[in-house]
Structure formats: C-alpha cells, structure tokens
Scaffold this active site. Sequence first.
Site, short mmCIF file in Angstrom:
data_model
loop_
_atom_site.label_atom_id
_atom_site.label_comp_id
_atom_site.label_asym_id
_atom_site.label_seq_id
_atom_site.Cartn_x
_atom_site.Cartn_y
_atom_site.Cartn_z
N CYS A 60 -23.13 -24.10 -5.27
CA CYS A 60 -24.27 -24.69 -4.33
C CYS A 60 -23.71 -26.53 -4.29
O CYS A 60 -23.03 -27.01 -4.46
CB CYS A 60 -25.39 -24.48 -4.84
SG CYS A 60 -25.93 -22.68 -6.38
N ARG A 65 -19.50 -25.21 -0.98
CA ARG A 65 -20.10 -24.79 -1.53
C ARG A 65 -20.94 -23.27 -2.02
O ARG A 65 -21.12 -22.76 -3.60
CB ARG A 65 -20.53 -25.65 -2.52
CG ARG A 65 -19.89 -26.79 -2.73
CD ARG A 65 -20.63 -28.46 -2.75
NE ARG A 65 -20.83 -28.14 -4.04
CZ ARG A 65 -19.87 -28.92 -5.15
NH1 ARG A 65 -19.19 -28.97 -4.20
NH2 ARG A 65 -19.98 -28.25 -6.46
N TRP A 109 -25.74 -20.41 -3.18
CA TRP A 109 -24.41 -19.73 -3.56
C TRP A 109 -25.05 -19.07 -5.11
O TRP A 109 -25.22 -19.15 -5.95
CB TRP A 109 -23.16 -20.32 -4.57
CG TRP A 109 -21.92 -19.06 -3.87
CD1 TRP A 109 -21.27 -18.87 -3.11
CD2 TRP A 109 -21.65 -18.63 -5.35
NE1 TRP A 109 -20.53 -17.77 -3.10
CE2 TRP A 109 -20.13 -17.69 -5.15
CE3 TRP A 109 -21.84 -18.42 -6.55
CZ2 TRP A 109 -20.12 -16.78 -5.87
CZ3 TRP A 109 -21.09 -18.37 -7.57
CH2 TRP A 109 -20.07 -16.96 -6.82
N ASN A 140 -28.02 -27.19 -9.22
CA ASN A 140 -26.49 -26.81 -8.83
C ASN A 140 -25.81 -26.75 -10.23
O ASN A 140 -25.85 -27.31 -11.50
CB ASN A 140 -25.55 -27.17 -8.07
CG ASN A 140 -23.89 -27.48 -8.01
OD1 ASN A 140 -23.95 -25.69 -8.97
ND2 ASN A 140 -22.90 -28.43 -8.00
N GLY A 141 -25.58 -25.46 -10.65
CA GLY A 141 -25.13 -24.78 -12.54
C GLY A 141 -25.81 -24.03 -12.86
O GLY A 141 -26.47 -23.09 -12.26
N GLU A 191 0.54 -16.51 -4.29
CA GLU A 191 -0.21 -17.42 -4.05
C GLU A 191 -0.33 -16.80 -2.33
O GLU A 191 -1.58 -16.62 -2.34
CB GLU A 191 0.47 -19.09 -3.89
CG GLU A 191 -0.39 -19.64 -2.93
CD GLU A 191 -1.82 -19.87 -3.22
OE1 GLU A 191 -1.96 -19.60 -4.56
OE2 GLU A 191 -2.36 -20.57 -2.87
N LYS A 227 -3.89 -15.77 -1.28
CA LYS A 227 -4.71 -16.32 0.26
C LYS A 227 -4.82 -15.00 1.36
O LYS A 227 -5.80 -15.38 1.73
CB LYS A 227 -3.42 -17.11 0.90
CG LYS A 227 -3.52 -18.44 1.69
CD LYS A 227 -3.86 -19.44 0.71
CE LYS A 227 -5.38 -19.65 -0.23
NZ LYS A 227 -5.68 -20.23 -1.46
N GLU A 268 -8.69 -13.63 0.29
CA GLU A 268 -9.99 -13.88 -0.68
C GLU A 268 -9.92 -13.65 1.11
O GLU A 268 -11.20 -14.33 1.04
CB GLU A 268 -9.36 -15.53 -1.00
CG GLU A 268 -8.78 -16.32 -0.47
CD GLU A 268 -8.66 -17.47 -1.63
OE1 GLU A 268 -9.40 -17.97 -1.83
OE2 GLU A 268 -7.76 -18.59 -1.63
N HIS A 325 9.88 -1.41 -11.90
CA HIS A 325 9.12 -1.11 -13.37
C HIS A 325 8.13 -0.39 -12.64
O HIS A 325 7.08 -0.09 -13.43
CB HIS A 325 9.00 -1.95 -13.98
CG HIS A 325 10.50 -2.53 -14.52
ND1 HIS A 325 11.08 -1.93 -15.02
CD2 HIS A 325 10.65 -3.92 -14.19
CE1 HIS A 325 12.81 -2.61 -15.15
NE2 HIS A 325 12.68 -3.75 -14.75
N LYS A 334 -16.19 -22.66 -2.98
CA LYS A 334 -15.16 -23.81 -3.14
C LYS A 334 -14.85 -24.19 -4.52
O LYS A 334 -13.80 -24.31 -4.72
CB LYS A 334 -15.07 -24.29 -2.13
CG LYS A 334 -14.11 -25.77 -1.66
CD LYS A 334 -12.75 -25.29 -1.92
CE LYS A 334 -11.75 -26.15 -1.60
NZ LYS A 334 -10.68 -25.83 -1.21
#
Length: 599
Positions: free
Chosen positions: A2, A27, A74, A100-101, A479, A483, A486, A502, A594
């Site tokens: 948020c 955000r 969000w 936010n939180g 990574e 990338k 996402e 394996h 983010k």
Amino acid sequence: MCGIVGYNGTKNCAGIIIEGLNKLEYRGYDSAGIAFEEPSGLEVLKAVGRVCNLEKLVKEHKVKSKCAIAHTRWATHGKPCELNSHPHTDCNKEIAVVHNGIIENFAELKTKLSKKGHKFYSETDTEVVAHLIEDALKKEKDFFKAFTSAVKQLKGAYALAAVYEKSPGVICAAKKQSPLVIGQGKGEYFLASDVPAFLNHTNKAIFLEDGDIAQITPQACNIYNIEGVKQKRKVNTIKWNPATAQKGGYKHFMIKEIFDQPQATKDTISTLPPDVKKAFGIAPAVIKKIKGLYIVACGTAYHAALSAKYVVEHFAKLPVEVETASEFKYRSINFQKDWLFVAVSQSGETADTLAALSNAKKAGLKALSICNVIGSTIPRASDYTVYTHCGPEISVASTKAFTSQLAVLYSFALQLAFVQGTITKTVFDKLYKEFLTLPQLIEKTLKDAEEIKRLARKVYKNNSYIFLGRNASFPVALEGALKLKEISYLHAEGFAGGEIKHGPIAIIDKGMPVIALAPKGGLYEKMISSCQEVSARGAKLIVISNTPTKNAVLVPYTNEYLFPVLGVIPLQLLAYYISDMRGREIDRPRNLAKSVTVE
Ligand code: M6R
C-alpha cells in the site's frame, strides 16, 4: 504494501496527489482513494483498480484542495472493492484515515467500538482507527491528542495519516514498522510511503522513526513520541535525480532499470574504495575478529546473499550461513557471538528481514545492512550500513538493485579476505582492479539485448522453463527463474546443475527451454556435461557463458565469482522480453507489491 500520499500547503494538490500515487503504484494497485478538504467539509473519492481510475474521478469532481491524504491499496484485510479501499471514515464521515500495515488487534477493537455503537462498513483493519479517533474526540477536543490516543491502542504495524474536517489544514501521521517519510517544501509539506512520490517537488526528506507521531500543517511539522515528548528528526537531502523515477522513453520501468545498471553499479562502486573502513565504516580491527557471517534477505536480495556465500567462502575462507529472512526469524539459533549479521534489502523495509535483524541484534550481534533506500528502517536498526546507489527501483521485479547488491557483497568479501590475510595484497589489487571495471562490462553485456530478444521470440510460447547454475552462479539460476515467474506467471525453476540428475531431469522433454550459466572456472566442464544431458533429452538449450561455448550468449570475461553480475543480465532481459511478448503487466505483476512490509 500500500502507498500513502499526503499534501498540506498552498497549492491545489489534486495533481500532486495523483502524481504521488502513480509513483507509489508499485506498492499496491487494486484500488485507490483520496480524502480532501473542501470549504464545505471533508470529501472522499474511491475507485477500484488502478490509480488512473481515481484520477478520472478527481478530474470529474474538479477537485481543488490544499490539504489531502490518499492511498493506493494492496489488499490484506478484505477483498479489493470500493468499500474496502482507503480512506476509511468514522460514523459521521468527519475523520478520514489511510493506512499501510496490519492492525493486529483490530477485531478486539472493533468489538469494543461496536458495543459503544460505532457502525463499520468495511472488512478492513484500518477502519477501527477512524472510529478510535472519533471515540477519543468525545473526551479530548484536540485532533492531534485524539489521534495520539487512538495510536496508543494499536498493536501491529502501521503507517497512518488522518485528517479531520473540524481541524482543517492539519494532517496527523504515525509510524511503526511501515515506512513514512515527510517531504519539506516552502510553505508546504508532503507525506508519502516512499520518496519518489514527492521528489519532483522537494528533495528534503524527514524519515519518521518507529513510534513517531507527526502533526503537519503548511508551516510546520512537529514530531512527538507516544508520550507527547517532542522528537528531533534530521532533514535529509535526497540526491536521487527525479528523472530516475521516470520511464525516460522506455516502455516499462523494468527495461529502463535493466539499462540503468551500468550507472547504478558505477555509482555504487564509487562509494566502495579498497579500504574497508572507508567503504563499510567498519574498523579493520573489528573485521579481523569476524569468525563467520549470517546473511539474511528475501527474494532477489536473498539470491544476491546466496551468491555472496560462495565468494566469501572462496576468498575469505569463513563460514557463511545464508537464509531467507522468513525462515531465519523463526529458527532457534544458537547465535555465534563473533559472527557478523548482514541484512540485504533494496527497500530497507521488508518486515521479515527486519524481524531477522532484530533477533540477531537481541542476541548481541553486530549488524551490517546493504540497502538502497536511504534512511529506511533496516539501516536505522543496523550498526553499519552500505547503500547501493541505484536510485529508485520502481518495477516490482528487482534488477538493478540485485547487481548492485552483488557488487557490494563482492567488495566486502574481498576486503574481508584481505584484512583477514587469506589473500595477498597482490591478489587483492588484481581482483579489485577487475571489480572496478564492472560498469563497463555491464554496458557491453547490454549490447546483446537484441540477441536475447531473438532468443525470447523462439521460446516465449513455452509454458515451463528450467535454469541451471553452479557455485556462485547457482543463485543466479534461481534469480533467473524468479524473474521469469514473477512477471510472466509461467512455470520456471532454478536448479544446481549437478542436481538435475537427482530428479528434475525427469521433467525435461522435447522443446523445453533450459537456460544454463556456464562461466569459465572450476565447474565449467561439469556444467557443460549437464547441458549435454538436457540437450540429449530434447531441451532447447541456451547457455550464458564468458568463454566460447556451443549455443552460448557470450558475456565479457571475469573470474567466475564476479560472473553472476554479468550472467544475470541476459536472464533479466529474457524474462522481460518473454513477458512482454506475452502481453503481461510487467511493472505491476498480479498479486505482488514492491516492498513486503507485513508478514
Ligand atoms: O526490498 P527487499 O530487497 O527487501 O525485497 C525483497 C523481496 O521482496 C524482493 O526482492 C522481491 O522478491 C522482488 N519482487 C524480486 O523481484
């Protein structure tokens, strides 16, 4: 998650607020809203979806106001819909709050307030704050005091801002574990979750600290603690160029940020002279006593940490434990007191990393943080901080922060090794000289962007991708997979090259893209054997190497421990182009935000 934006000054703030929300859309972006003061009282507008939907409403209403708070959401408590979007109001719609939180005790507070007759309209935790202020105003006429009394009752994490129509021209704000920064202009103040929201208007920033409660008018910003004792906070000058927070002609922030990497590493490396005290602020005598490292981070920053493990072990011969912060913080660790704790975080606000850091601090360890956002919470909680100088990273998918984190960690590993005497001065100088050429090497690597685009065109219709790496490049494979998944929502997995036999090799079939990192070095031949194994099963093989190799995209030569910084770039580009060819929302992928400032 948020984003909060606020303005209190002399200008019509409609445009300033929308611009700020757009900058913070990374955000959260499932709904947005604004509360603004009008001569007739407080008005609230909300829209589901992107900030542009709210912008339309703001234009339709011809908003003209000099004091407003706003939010881009969000969802955590309650689905994304108009009722759940912020700002939330009290029973009389006189108080508006953005948050936010997570308010952990909201259910308990809601029950208490409901018994007193308060009516709730949303499923959010935030709404209780507006009612708590309303309740406090029954006994206490002063808005700031009522706000403080409400904040006192909250448990959890919050960045809060509130306005009250009977106290025009005042914004109250509070911070605990979620970021909140105040921008200081001339006869005006800005409020935001992150600096880019107001960077076009002022580069003077006051970072609120946990427990701070601020009273903001156009003329002053007074900060107090919960007991009402005035606090002094530094006004920082932000050196970021506002242009770095713009797309600058690129289609997306992500591709712009990929191309920012030569400059970002140059700016970062320029703060890392081959002198551990100057570069890291840690005295050589302290460095000499370090017996091991805990490096903790999340997501992309975790991959940088994991790669650093190989570098430190190789050069400094020290044990290194690397773990994702979300696991680390819940482990019963018998902390080694002479180990250094290292937190890596682009935002400096990631809740899991912060929690892991505070566990280490409680156990008496010294902590070094590697962060990008100046003045953010993690650096403030650390003993030593080194900043990556990437400028704002807007795209949710982290790219330039990763390469700069790798650069800082590589420099630290070499300096650690040199001070502890595991490499000689001659070796250190040679390695450091190579390290300083990174920005030019990244520049050269980016010249292959068109080749990567061509490769992306050949594979973008596939639904499943495998990435392979070994040693310091194994985390780069992880990574590359992160990338791609996402931003494309496709299945992608990274494996250590030696592990595929394996089990994972079972999923390789004809035409499946396998991207392998094969730098010249100790395990090059072994990686090539893994490539042959997957090729034999029909995989479409793409190799990233720094030595002529079949099917390889060549990046400039460096030693294998520095290779990850260059090797990751084709993977970032591949993820970007595949996702673009699939028409994805690259900068704002679904379900992601983010910075993850809640658990
Ligand atoms: O701000 P931080 O570096 O602490 O963030 C950590 C992760 O949340 C972050 O790297 C995330 O994995 C990114 N979306 C990766 O692109």
